[in-house]
Scaffold this motif. Sequence first.
Motif, PDB file in Angstrom:
ATOM      1  N   VAL A 198       0.837  -1.207   0.000  1.00  0.00           N
ATOM      2  CA  VAL A 198       0.000   0.000   0.000  1.00  0.00           C
ATOM      3  C   VAL A 198       0.870   1.254   0.000  1.00  0.00           C
ATOM      4  CG1 VAL A 198      -1.672   1.344   1.337  1.00  0.00           C
ATOM      5  CG2 VAL A 198      -1.921  -1.152   1.159  1.00  0.00           C
ATOM      6  N   TYR A 199       0.570   2.154  -0.924  1.00  0.00           N
ATOM      7  CA  TYR A 199       1.192   3.471  -0.960  1.00  0.00           C
ATOM      8  C   TYR A 199       0.097   4.505  -0.710  1.00  0.00           C
ATOM      9  CZ  TYR A 199       4.872   0.759  -3.121  1.00  0.00           C
ATOM     10  OH  TYR A 199       5.831  -0.200  -3.353  1.00  0.00           O
ATOM     11  N   ALA A 200       0.305   5.369   0.278  1.00  0.00           N
ATOM     12  CA  ALA A 200      -0.724   6.327   0.687  1.00  0.00           C
ATOM     13  C   ALA A 200      -0.377   7.727   0.208  1.00  0.00           C
ATOM     14  CB  ALA A 200      -0.859   6.315   2.208  1.00  0.00           C
ATOM     15  N   PHE A 201      -1.355   8.373  -0.401  1.00  0.00           N
ATOM     16  CA  PHE A 201      -1.175   9.745  -0.902  1.00  0.00           C
ATOM     17  C   PHE A 201      -2.143  10.661  -0.160  1.00  0.00           C
ATOM     18  CE2 PHE A 201       0.005   6.792  -4.173  1.00  0.00           C
ATOM     19  CZ  PHE A 201       1.087   7.355  -4.831  1.00  0.00           C
ATOM     20  N   THR A 202      -1.636  11.747   0.379  1.00  0.00           N
ATOM     21  CA  THR A 202      -2.469  12.668   1.154  1.00  0.00           C
ATOM     22  C   THR A 202      -2.383  14.063   0.552  1.00  0.00           C
ATOM     23  OG1 THR A 202      -0.731  13.446   2.650  1.00  0.00           O
ATOM     24  CG2 THR A 202      -1.813  11.351   3.210  1.00  0.00           C
ATOM     25  N   ARG A 203      -3.183  14.985   1.123  1.00  0.00           N
ATOM     26  CA  ARG A 203      -3.013  16.386   0.741  1.00  0.00           C
ATOM     27  C   ARG A 203      -1.561  16.770   1.009  1.00  0.00           C
ATOM     28  NH1 ARG A 203      -8.474  19.615   2.646  1.00  0.00           N
ATOM     29  NH2 ARG A 203      -9.721  17.766   2.996  1.00  0.00           N
ATOM     30  N   PRO A 204      -0.976  17.589   0.123  1.00  0.00           N
ATOM     31  CA  PRO A 204       0.418  17.985   0.338  1.00  0.00           C
ATOM     32  C   PRO A 204       0.649  18.530   1.746  1.00  0.00           C
ATOM     33  CG  PRO A 204      -0.287  18.649  -1.848  1.00  0.00           C
ATOM     34  CD  PRO A 204      -1.504  18.094  -1.154  1.00  0.00           C
ATOM     35  N   GLY A 205       1.649  17.982   2.399  1.00  0.00           N
ATOM     36  CA  GLY A 205       2.032  18.470   3.716  1.00  0.00           C
ATOM     37  C   GLY A 205       1.237  17.920   4.876  1.00  0.00           C
ATOM     38  N   ASP A 206       0.302  17.015   4.626  1.00  0.00           N
ATOM     39  CA  ASP A 206      -0.523  16.487   5.725  1.00  0.00           C
ATOM     40  C   ASP A 206       0.241  15.379   6.440  1.00  0.00           C
ATOM     41  OD1 ASP A 206      -2.427  15.593   7.477  1.00  0.00           O
ATOM     42  OD2 ASP A 206      -4.062  15.539   6.002  1.00  0.00           O
ATOM     43  N   ALA A 207       1.181  15.802   7.304  1.00  0.00           N
ATOM     44  CA  ALA A 207       2.062  14.843   7.978  1.00  0.00           C
ATOM     45  C   ALA A 207       1.277  13.913   8.890  1.00  0.00           C
ATOM     46  CB  ALA A 207       3.132  15.592   8.774  1.00  0.00           C
ATOM     47  N   ALA A 208       0.205  14.417   9.498  1.00  0.00           N
ATOM     48  CA  ALA A 208      -0.572  13.580  10.421  1.00  0.00           C
ATOM     49  C   ALA A 208      -1.221  12.426   9.669  1.00  0.00           C
ATOM     50  CB  ALA A 208      -1.639  14.424  11.120  1.00  0.00           C
ATOM     51  N   ALA A 209      -1.806  12.723   8.514  1.00  0.00           N
ATOM     52  CA  ALA A 209      -2.455  11.656   7.732  1.00  0.00           C
ATOM     53  C   ALA A 209      -1.417  10.666   7.218  1.00  0.00           C
ATOM     54  CB  ALA A 209      -3.246  12.260   6.569  1.00  0.00           C
ATOM     55  N   GLN A 210      -0.242  11.173   6.867  1.00  0.00           N
ATOM     56  CA  GLN A 210       0.813  10.268   6.373  1.00  0.00           C
ATOM     57  C   GLN A 210       1.294   9.342   7.485  1.00  0.00           C
ATOM     58  OE1 GLN A 210       3.681  12.821   4.392  1.00  0.00           O
ATOM     59  NE2 GLN A 210       2.108  13.588   2.990  1.00  0.00           N
ATOM     60  N   ALA A 211       1.440   9.887   8.692  1.00  0.00           N
ATOM     61  CA  ALA A 211       1.845   9.048   9.827  1.00  0.00           C
ATOM     62  C   ALA A 211       0.761   8.015  10.142  1.00  0.00           C
ATOM     63  CB  ALA A 211       2.113   9.931  11.053  1.00  0.00           C
ATOM     64  N   PHE A 212      -0.491   8.444  10.042  1.00  0.00           N
ATOM     65  CA  PHE A 212      -1.628   7.548  10.274  1.00  0.00           C
ATOM     66  C   PHE A 212      -1.584   6.375   9.282  1.00  0.00           C
ATOM     67  CE2 PHE A 212      -6.430   7.025   9.704  1.00  0.00           C
ATOM     68  CZ  PHE A 212      -6.606   6.324  10.884  1.00  0.00           C
ATOM     69  N   ALA A 213      -1.321   6.685   8.004  1.00  0.00           N
ATOM     70  CA  ALA A 213      -1.269   5.654   6.968  1.00  0.00           C
ATOM     71  C   ALA A 213      -0.125   4.675   7.224  1.00  0.00           C
ATOM     72  CB  ALA A 213      -1.115   6.304   5.593  1.00  0.00           C
ATOM     73  N   LEU A 214       1.023   5.193   7.599  1.00  0.00           N
ATOM     74  CA  LEU A 214       2.165   4.311   7.872  1.00  0.00           C
ATOM     75  C   LEU A 214       1.856   3.401   9.055  1.00  0.00           C
ATOM     76  CD1 LEU A 214       5.040   6.919   7.344  1.00  0.00           C
ATOM     77  CD2 LEU A 214       4.470   4.989   5.838  1.00  0.00           C
ATOM     78  N   GLY A 215       1.147   3.944  10.034  1.00  0.00           N
ATOM     79  CA  GLY A 215       0.772   3.148  11.206  1.00  0.00           C
ATOM     80  C   GLY A 215      -0.189   2.017  10.861  1.00  0.00           C
ATOM     81  N   LEU A 216      -0.895   2.143   9.739  1.00  0.00           N
ATOM     82  CA  LEU A 216      -1.844   1.111   9.309  1.00  0.00           C
ATOM     83  C   LEU A 216      -1.219   0.154   8.298  1.00  0.00           C
ATOM     84  CD1 LEU A 216      -5.061   3.290   9.047  1.00  0.00           C
ATOM     85  CD2 LEU A 216      -4.617   1.471  10.690  1.00  0.00           C
ATOM     86  N   GLY A 217       0.083   0.255   8.108  1.00  0.00           N
ATOM     87  CA  GLY A 217       0.752  -0.740   7.273  1.00  0.00           C
ATOM     88  C   GLY A 217       1.143  -0.271   5.892  1.00  0.00           C
ATOM     89  N   ALA A 218       0.899   1.013   5.567  1.00  0.00           N
ATOM     90  CA  ALA A 218       1.356   1.511   4.272  1.00  0.00           C
ATOM     91  C   ALA A 218       2.886   1.454   4.217  1.00  0.00           C
ATOM     92  CB  ALA A 218       0.873   2.944   4.052  1.00  0.00           C
ATOM     93  N   SER A 219       3.423   1.080   3.057  1.00  0.00           N
ATOM     94  CA  SER A 219       4.881   0.992   2.901  1.00  0.00           C
ATOM     95  C   SER A 219       5.507   2.350   2.667  1.00  0.00           C
ATOM     96  CB  SER A 219       5.220   0.108   1.703  1.00  0.00           C
ATOM     97  OG  SER A 219       4.726  -1.178   1.909  1.00  0.00           O
ATOM     98  N   TRP A 220       4.702   3.277   2.202  1.00  0.00           N
ATOM     99  CA  TRP A 220       5.187   4.608   1.862  1.00  0.00           C
ATOM    100  C   TRP A 220       4.007   5.555   1.981  1.00  0.00           C
ATOM    101  CZ3 TRP A 220       3.389   7.885  -1.971  1.00  0.00           C
ATOM    102  CH2 TRP A 220       4.220   8.978  -2.328  1.00  0.00           C
TER     103      TRP A 220
END
Length: 344
Positions: A198-220
């Motif tokens: 899984v690769y997660a794409f968020t709104r630019p700069g949304d570090a919280a959502a990116q950290a959330f995605a990584l915590g759910l198993g996203a590889s990037w």
Amino acid sequence: MTQITPDGLTELINADDGPGKPLQLIARARGVPQAGQILIGVGACGVCRTDLHIIDGELPWPGHPVVPGHEVVGTVLEVGADVESFAPGERVGVPWLGWTCGECRYCQSGRENLCDRARFTGYQLDGGYADHLIADARYSFRLPSEYGDAEAAPLLCAGLIGYRALAMAGEAGRLGIYGFGAAAHIVAQVARYQGRTVYAFTRPGDAAAQAFALGLGASWAGDSTQAPPEPLDAALLFAPVGALVPQALRVTAKGGTVVCAGIHMSDIPAFPYGILWGERRIVSVANLTRQDALEFLALAPKVPVRTSVETFPLEQADEALARLRDGRINGAAVLVSGRTGARV
Ligand SMILES: [Zn+2]
Ligand SMILES: [Zn+2]
């Protein structure tokens, strides 16, 4: 406007027959379930982006006041005549698909999600931003016992639509997910369970959502404008942003699929044919079938899908919607009624 309602009346929040208006809490006589219907005491109701599209007037207004909400979890209080599938006291979930005709070419070919005359919960039919709801028993579902009411609510749309979108991705091993909200946080877990990357794409700069995605198993996890470490076999678009379609196509490998999973999207900008060439496909996902619901509700506890919810009292529905509109919800927003007996 908030009214204190005496026992026996239904409290509900109503968009007052037109888009763009704040919701109001009103009192209305509690209905009686007719043949085939069940009366449900609502324990929790998820807040979905589709609710925003309706309230903001991005979908056609149905021509009557709307009680939004189509991720409804509650307890059966009464059953109408001819209902054998549920008994009072049982927990039940009501999703977006509320009624289909059973006769049209779509209904007759296993595609009731495309029914010409379908009616939807929280749109043409009363929804779950309420403490009571009358629903058609045939379009209501038992829920896995592992989940409390609030935790189960997002399974009913974010989960179901996400599941249908994931199925559209076929065997794609390298999966991109654009818009990391309620649906994505569930789909990511199912995709990992199925062995996908899984690769997660968020709104630019949304570090919280990116950290959330990584915590759910996203590889990037990165900005929607970035390229992932390797090309995608499929991209699921949960954000209602048409500009993401060419962005996703550009990072999708030949033969790959871009799945648009929302009911509404801003216009898709023109793009060069070269990024579609190579048998790439763009598809949309519409609604759900009851078969989707049965499959996903059986699968969720096996994964097990864990839902991340932020709860709001029913009276604060407008606040929950405003935060969803602004991207200030991690996971799923859920309204809770505080009704006695609700499993929270
Ligand atoms: Zn039909
Ligand atoms: Zn929804």
